[in-house]
Design an enzyme around this catalytic site. Structure first.
Site: not given
Ligand code: CP
Ligand code: NVA
Length: 313
Positions: A110, A137, A140, A228, A267, A295
């Site tokens: 990340r 991402h 996700q 988000d 998410c 996930r």
């Protein structure tokens, strides 16, 4: 461990690097692995494999789900904070990647800069997985697609409405819209509209994407409503964002304009009272905790894919 540069590693960096067939086979494997886990079976597909995880930013889901997923598959993990590595001082990404390729079998990272992710991947002779950058991402959005299909069947042809900020999760949804043939309507304020890079990806996706800055219109007939955080990692203009994005909050009135059986996704982490109201995220249409669970399952399938395992048996 593999220091043979002649072999191109299987990275997982962005959804638009892949064909529909490959992503579909990862989704199929994720479902199989999930079913096996629920039946108490733990196929040791990644015995003796070590995944190193580098976190330049905070994480709850990505960190825990990759760690647990790797262990469930018989592998092991090493958790590294970017700040504790020589990377944080002056060692290059290229040297870091070449050294790590001599120790471990794959890297999940990340990191804010997508260019840095790409540089790490270029210099790495082992697979690199994108665990979130400022740009995208992908893990996700694979979990999101899995979740939708578990609840409602095939995602092909559905209408997805994205409300709020034009961020990294949205960019991976833009990629998914083209690959999975989804109609994606993006409703963001003019002040935070897609930048040049995202506009280029939108134009690649062609007819699958629509822009409509009016949230009440954008959400009409939606099968899936998504939002988000209004302040992503690396964003600085917090007060201005909260003010300008306020009309894009997903509340009961917005959900009432979508299809009656529309799902709500986020998410996580969520900010109740900002991008979404409590009655929506904690309500009957919300599947946010299924998304979070998935996930784990989708990333186990992604790990299998990067190690060359596409099917069970
Ligand atoms: N959705 C997600 O990636 O969560 P974390 O930041 O907790 O990993
Ligand atoms: N868009 C958010 C996602 C967090 C998982 C961020 O980048 O902070």
């Amino acid at each position: 461990m593999d220091n043979n540069k002649a072999i191109t590693p299987r990275h997982f960096l962005d959804l638009d690097d892949f064909s529909y067939a490959t992503l579909r086979s990862i989704l199929d494997l994720a479902i199989e692995l999930k079913t096996k886990l629920k039946n108490g079976e733990h196929p040791s597909l990644l015995n003796n494999k070590i995944l190193a995880m580098i976190f330049e930013q905070t994480s709850t889901r990505t960190r825990i789900s990759f760690d647990v997923g790797m262990r469930q598959l018989g592998g092991e993990t090493i958790m590294l904070a970017g700040a504790d590595m020589q990377l944080a001082k002056d060692e290059t990404l290229s040297d870091t990647a070449q050294v790590m390729s001599r120790y471990v079998d794959a890297i999940m990272i990340r990191i804010l800069s997508h260019d840095d992710l790409l540089e790490l991947a270029r210099s790495s002779s082992i697979p690199v997985i994108n665990g979130l950058t400022r740009r995208s991402h992908p893990c996700q959005v694979m979990a999101d697609i899995m979740t939708y299909e578990e609840h409602r069947g095939s995602i092909k042809g559905i209408k997805v409405t994205w409300l709020g900020d034009a961020n990294n999760v949205l960019l991976s949804w833009i990629h998914a819209a083209k690959i999975f043939d989804v109609e994606l309507t993006i409703s963001v304020p003019n002040e935070y509209s897609p930048d040049q890079g995202m506009l280029a990806d939108i134009s690649q996706a062609g007819n699958n994407i629509k822009l409509n800055s009016n949230p009440n219109e954008a959400v009409k007939n939606a099968d899936l409503v998504m939002t988000d955080t209004w302040v992503s990692m690396g964003d600085k203009d917090v007060d201005q964002r909260l003010k300008i994005l306020a009309p894009y909050q997903v509340d009961k009135n917005i959900m009432a304009k979508a299809n009656e059986n529309a799902l709500f996704m986020h998410c996580l982490p969520a900010h109740r009272g900002h991008e979404v109201t409590s009655d929506v995220i904690d309500g009957a249409q919300s599947v946010v905790f299924d998304e979070a669970e998935n996930r784990l399952h989708i990333q186990k399938a992604i790990l299998c894919y990067v190690f060359g395992i596409e099917k069970l048996n």
